[in-house]
Design an enzyme around this catalytic site. Structure first.
Site, PDB file in Angstrom:
ATOM      1  N   GLU A 121       8.445 -26.319  36.533  1.00  0.00           N
ATOM      2  CA  GLU A 121       9.852 -25.921  36.405  1.00  0.00           C
ATOM      3  C   GLU A 121       9.987 -24.509  35.848  1.00  0.00           C
ATOM      4  OE1 GLU A 121      12.962 -28.030  36.924  1.00  0.00           O
ATOM      5  OE2 GLU A 121      13.356 -25.898  37.149  1.00  0.00           O
ATOM      6  N   ASP A 175      11.534 -21.259  37.787  1.00  0.00           N
ATOM      7  CA  ASP A 175      12.760 -20.602  37.308  1.00  0.00           C
ATOM      8  C   ASP A 175      12.510 -19.125  37.015  1.00  0.00           C
ATOM      9  OD1 ASP A 175      13.805 -23.160  37.366  1.00  0.00           O
ATOM     10  OD2 ASP A 175      13.794 -23.440  35.191  1.00  0.00           O
ATOM     11  N   SER A 205      16.806 -27.444  41.182  1.00  0.00           N
ATOM     12  CA  SER A 205      16.110 -26.658  40.166  1.00  0.00           C
ATOM     13  C   SER A 205      15.830 -25.238  40.637  1.00  0.00           C
ATOM     14  CB  SER A 205      14.739 -27.276  39.886  1.00  0.00           C
ATOM     15  OG  SER A 205      14.818 -28.316  38.982  1.00  0.00           O
TER      16      SER A 205
END
Ligand SMILES: *[C@@H]1O[C@H](CO)[C@@H](O)[C@H](O)[C@H]1NC(C)=O
Ligand SMILES: *[C@@H]1O[C@H](CO)[C@@H](O)[C@H](O)[C@H]1NC(C)=O
Ligand SMILES: *[C@@H]1O[C@H](CO)[C@@H](O)[C@H](O)[C@H]1NC(C)=O
Ligand SMILES: *[C@@H]1O[C@H](CO)[C@@H](O)[C@H](O)[C@H]1NC(C)=O
Ligand SMILES: *[C@@H]1O[C@H](CO)[C@@H](O)[C@H](O)[C@H]1NC(C)=O
Ligand SMILES: *[C@@H]1O[C@H](CO)[C@@H](O)[C@H](O)[C@H]1NC(C)=O
Ligand SMILES: *[C@@H]1O[C@H](CO)[C@@H](O)[C@H](O)[C@H]1NC(C)=O
Ligand SMILES: *[C@@H]1O[C@H](CO)[C@@H](O)[C@H](O)[C@H]1NC(C)=O
Length: 629
Positions: free
Chosen positions: A299, A303, A544
Site C-alpha cells: 500500500e 501510494d 487504493s
C-alpha cells in the site's frame, strides 16, 4: 492514594445546597451490565478516578452552512478559508456553559486548583476519589471483572445524575457507565494490518511482470505514471512548490521501502531516484522494517510511488506515518494529531478502534502537533456498521471542520462494490457474510470527504477510449449511506440517478430513500498499476491506487491557484457537483459494482454510485478552478 477527608466533608455539606438550587436528574443510564462483565466488589473509596466531563459542542448544526459559504462556487466568500483558531472558537463550548459546570464543581467543594479545562475547551478534567465521585454523581462505583481475560474495570452501577442546570451543557461524564476498556487485545501483525479496527483496504495483487512498459501503448495491461498522465491530460509542471503541499497517510506497520522507491523511479522518473517523502511521525509512527512483504509494503509503495512520480521531483510529498507497532492507530489518532481541539476525549476516541497513547513504545500522544497539507489522501477504510453511528458522526464533523480550514480529504471508496469490506448486512444491521443488505463504507459516506472509486481501461483499448467502472477483481465501493443525510449539493445528482435509471433492489437491500448521501464522488483508474514492491514489479489493483492519483492531479490545480495568488481548492464537493463543473469530468457510463449476491449498481450517464461524477479531466478542471475567485 490517601483519601482527602477535608474535601469530602466540604463536599457532603455543599451537596445539600446544590440539591436545592437545581434538582438532580438521571444523566445517563444503562439497562444491563455489558456481556462478559460481572461486578465483583464495591470500588475502594480512596481510589482516584481521572474524572472527565464532556461538554456539548455548539454550532455543529451550522457547519454545513459555514462550509457552503466558503466552498460553493457561487458564494461571494468562496475560498476564504478559516483559521484553525476561528474553527476552534466556533465549536468550543461557550464560556457560560463552562462557567456553569465549573461553578457546580466548586459548589461541590472541589478546589479550582484540582480542575482543568482541556486545550480544546470541551472537556473538564479533575482527579477525584471514588467517594467524591459517588457524592458528585449520585451513583455507586463497582469493580467489574471480564470473564475471559480477568481484566478489571471500574464503572458505576446503572446510572448517574447531574443537576438539571448542569446536565444541559454536558454530553457525558467518564468514567461512569462506559466499558471502553482496552481488552489487552494483541494486535497481530499477521491478521490485522493498520490496527486498531483493521481498517485497511489492501490493494489486490494481480500478478508480477518481468519488465516495465515505458510507453503508453499498453495501458490496458499495465498502468504507469505516463498512462495516467495520458488518460487525464495531466501534463503539468508545478510552479508554486514553496507554497503547496500534499499528504499521504499510512498506518504502521504499513511502510514504504526506500529501495522499492528507487527501483520505481529508475523505471519511470529517473530524476527522482534518491528522493523520499517528507516523513511526519504521529504517535510514534516510523517506517518499520521488522515486518516486510506485499501486505506490509504494497500500500505505502503504491501510494508514494504514484503520488511522488505524478507531482514530480520539485513538489514535496508529506508522508503522515501514524502509530507504532504496539498500538497501531486509527483515523481518530491521525485527526487528533492534526487538531488539538479534537484530541483525546474531545474527539471521543473509542478504545475498541483507536490506539491508546502513550503506550509502552511511545511515551506521548500527538495532539495538534502536526501541520495540515492542502490535500490529504488515505487509502484505508472501514464500514459504517463496524464503527457505529455516534462514532462516525463525530469523526465526520471533524473532516468538515478541517474542510473549513481548506483541506481536501480524499478517501478510497473500497474494493468490494456494495459489500463494504466484503461482508453485507443482516436484517438487524450487523455485518455478516450471509447478509443480503448493502454495506456502505466509511469515511466515503461522510459528506465532508471526497470518495474515490475505480475505473479501468478496457482490454484491447487505449488511453484514448472511454474507461469503464473497474470490474476486474476489484469493484468500486459505492452506494447510499445508512447514517448521513444527503447534502444539498448532491440532491440533483442522486435524484437524477434514482429517477432516470431503475434500480432493481427493494428498500430492504439498500437505502433507497433518496435522502441519504451517495458515494463515491469521483473515480480514477485503479487496475494493474505497475508498482515496485519488495524488489518485484507487481501489478496492483484497487481504489487504493485511485485515491493518491486523484490527490496528485488535484494538487496540480492547487499549485496553479496558489501561483495565481488564490486559495487552495479545499472542500471540493459543492464545487464539483455544480453544473459548470460537469465538463471537468469524463463521465463513466459502463460497468457496475457487484456484491451481496447482486450486480450492485450500474454506471450511467451523470452521477452514479459506482464512479461518481467520473474521472478527472485535468486541463478543463484547471480552467474551471482558475476561473473561481
Ligand atoms: C458558470 O459558467 C458561466 C459561463 O461560462 C459563467 O458565466 C458563470 O459565472 C459560471 N458560474 C460560476 C459559479 O462560476
Ligand atoms: C490527574 O493525575 C494524573 C496522574 O497523577 C496527572 O497526570 C494529571 O495531570 C491529573 N489531572 C488533573 C486534572 O489534575
Ligand atoms: C513500447 O514499449 C515496448 C517495450 O517497452 C516496445 O516493445 C514497443 O515497441 C514500444 N512501442 C512503441 C510504439 O514505442
Ligand atoms: C491485468 O494484469 C493481469 C495480471 O498480469 C493480467 O492477467 C490482465 O490481463 C491485466 N489486464 C486486465 C484488463 O485485467
Ligand atoms: C522539501 O523538503 C525538504 C526536506 O524537508 C526541504 O529541505 C525542502 O525545502 C522542501 N522543499 C520545498 C519546495 O518545500
Ligand atoms: C465503542 O464502540 C462500540 C462499537 O460501536 C460501542 O459498542 C461502544 O459503546 C463504544 N464505546 C464508547 C465509550 O462509546
Ligand atoms: C437511510 O438514510 C437516511 C438518511 O441518512 C436515514 O435517516 C435512514 O435511517 C436510513 N434508512 C435505513 C433503513 O438505514
Ligand atoms: C435525470 O433526471 C433528472 C431529473 O430528476 C434530470 O434533471 C436529468 O437531466 C436526467 N438525466 C441525467 C443524465 O441525470
Amino acid at each position: 492514594m490517601p483519601f482527602l477527608t477535608q474535601s469530602f466533608v466540604f463536599l457532603t455539606f455543599s451537596l445539600l445546597v446544590t440539591a436545592i438550587v437545581s434538582p438532580r436528574v438521571v444523566h445517563e443510564k444503562r439497562d444491563a451490565t455489558p456481556s462478559g462483565w460481572t461486578p465483583v466488589r464495591r470500588a475502594a473509596a480512596d481510589v482516584v478516578l481521572p474524572l472527565r466531563i464532556g461538554l456539548t459542542q455548539p454550532n455543529l448544526e451550522t457547519l454545513d452552512d459555514y462550509l457552503l459559504e466558503i466552498s460553493h462556487p457561487e458564494s461571494p466568500n468562496y475560498g476564504k478559508h478559516w483559521s484553525a483558531a476561528k474553527v476552534a472558537e466556533m465549536f468550543r463550548p461557550p464560556p457560560a456553559a463552562v462557567k456553569t459546570v465549573l461553578e457546580w464543581l466548586e459548589d461541590e467543594g472541589l478546589d479550582a486548583s484540582r480542575v482543568k479545562l482541556s486545550k480544546g475547551g470541551s472537556w473538564i478534567h479533575a482527579n477525584m476519589t471514588v467517594e467524591e465521585a459517588e457524592m458528585l454523581l449520585g451513583t455507586e462505583y463497582h469493580v467489574y471483572q471480564h470473564g475471559e481475560s480477568g481484566v478489571e474495570h471500574i464503572a458505576c452501577e446503572e446510572k448517574y445524575h447531574l443537576p438539571e442546570h448542569v446536565a444541559e451543557h454536558v454530553d457525558l461524564v467518564m468514567p461512569t457507565l462506559h466499558f471502553d476498556v482496552h481488552m489487552g487485545r494483541k494486535r497481530s501483525i499477521d491478521t490485522s494490518i493498520g490496527q486498531p479496527g483493521a481498517g485497511i483496504v489492501n490493494p489486490k495483487l494481480m500478478g508480477e511482470v518481468e519488465s516495465a512498459l515505458l510507453n503508453t501503448t499498453s495501458c490496458d495491461e499495465q498502468i504507469t505514471p505516463d498512462c495516467l498522465r495520458a488518460l487525464y491530460g495531466y501534463d503539468y509542471t508545478p510552479v508554486a512548490t514553496d507554497k503547496n503541499s500534499i499528504g499521504i497517510v499510512e498506518y504502521t506497520p504499513v511502510a514504504y521501502l526506500p529501495a522499492d522507491m528507487d527501483m520505481f523511479f529508475g523505471n519511470y522518473s529517473p530524476t527522482q531516484v534518491g528522493q523520499r517523502p517528507v516523513v511526519v511521525s504521529i504517535d510514534g509512527g516510523y517506517e518499520q522494517t521488522s515486518f516486510e512483504g506485499f501486505s506490509i509494503n504494497g500500500e505505502a509503495n503504491l501510494d508514494l510511488q504514484y503520488a511522488m512520480a505524478l507531482v514530480g521531483s520539485t513538489q514535496n510529498v508529506t508522508l503522515y506515518q501514524v502509530g507504532d507497532l504496539v498500538e497501531g492507530a486509527s483515523f481518530n489518532n491521525f485527526l487528533d494529531a492534526l487538531d488539538a481541539s479534537y484530541c483525546t476525549y474531545d474527539g471521543g476516541d473509542n478504545t475498541t478502534f483507536d490506539g491508546v497513547y502513550p503506550d509502552s513504545e511511545y511515551d506521548s500522544k500527538d495532539c495538534g502537533t502536526v501541520s495540515l497539507t492542502n490535500i490529504i489522501s488515505t487509502s484505508y477504510g472501514y464500514t459504517e456498521a463496524l464503527l457505529g453511528p455516534a462514532y462516525i458522526q463525530r469523526q465526520c464533523y471533524e473532516y468538515g471542520k478541517l474542510g473549513l480550514m481548506g483541506v481536501t480529504f480524499l478517501y478510497s471508496s473500497g474494493d468490494n462494490g456494495v459489500a463494504g469490506n466484503g461482508e453485507c448486512l443482516d436484517a438487524d444491521g450487523a455485518e455478516s457474510y450471509s447478509g443480503t443488505r448493502f454495506n456502505p463504507g466509511f469515511p466515503g459516506t461522510c459528506p465532508y470527504v471526497t470518495s474515490v472509486g475505480a475505473t479501468q481501461v478496457q482490454p484491447g483499448k487505449t488511453v484514448n477510449d472511454p474507461e469503464v467502472a473497474c470490474d476486474t477483481n476489484i469493484y468500486s465501493g459505492g452506494g447510499f449511506s445508512n447514517v448521513f443525510a444527503i447534502p444539498d449539493w448532491q440532491v440533483d445528482a442522486v435524484h437524477g440517478y434514482l429517477n432516470n435509471y431503475s434500480v432493481a433492489y427493494a428498500a430492504d437491500v439498500y437505502n433507497s430513500s433518496g435522502i441519504s448521501r451517495g458515494y463515491p464522488d469521483i473515480a480514477l483508474n485503479g487496475l494493474n498499476y505497475s508498482v515496485i514492491s519488495n524488489g518485484l514489479i507487481q501489478l496492483v489493483a484497487g481504489t487504493s491506487a485511485s485515491a493518491p492519483t486523484a490527490a496528485a492531479i488535484l494538487s496540480g490545480v492547487n499549485d496553479a491557484r496558489l501561483a495565481a495568488g488564490k486559495s487552495p481548492i479545499g472542500f471540493i464537493n459543492p464545487t464539483i457537483y455544480s453544473s459548470n463543473f460537469s465538463s471537468g469530468f469524463n463521465d463513466i457510463t459502463s460497468g457496475n459494482n457487484p456484491g451481496c449476491g447482486t450486480d450492485g449498481f450500474s454506471a450511467q450517464p451523470g452521477w452514479d454510485p459506482v464512479t461518481g461524477l467520473g474521472t478527472l479531466n485535468f486541463p478543463k478542471l484547471l480552467d474551471l478552478w482558475l476561473a473561481l475567485p
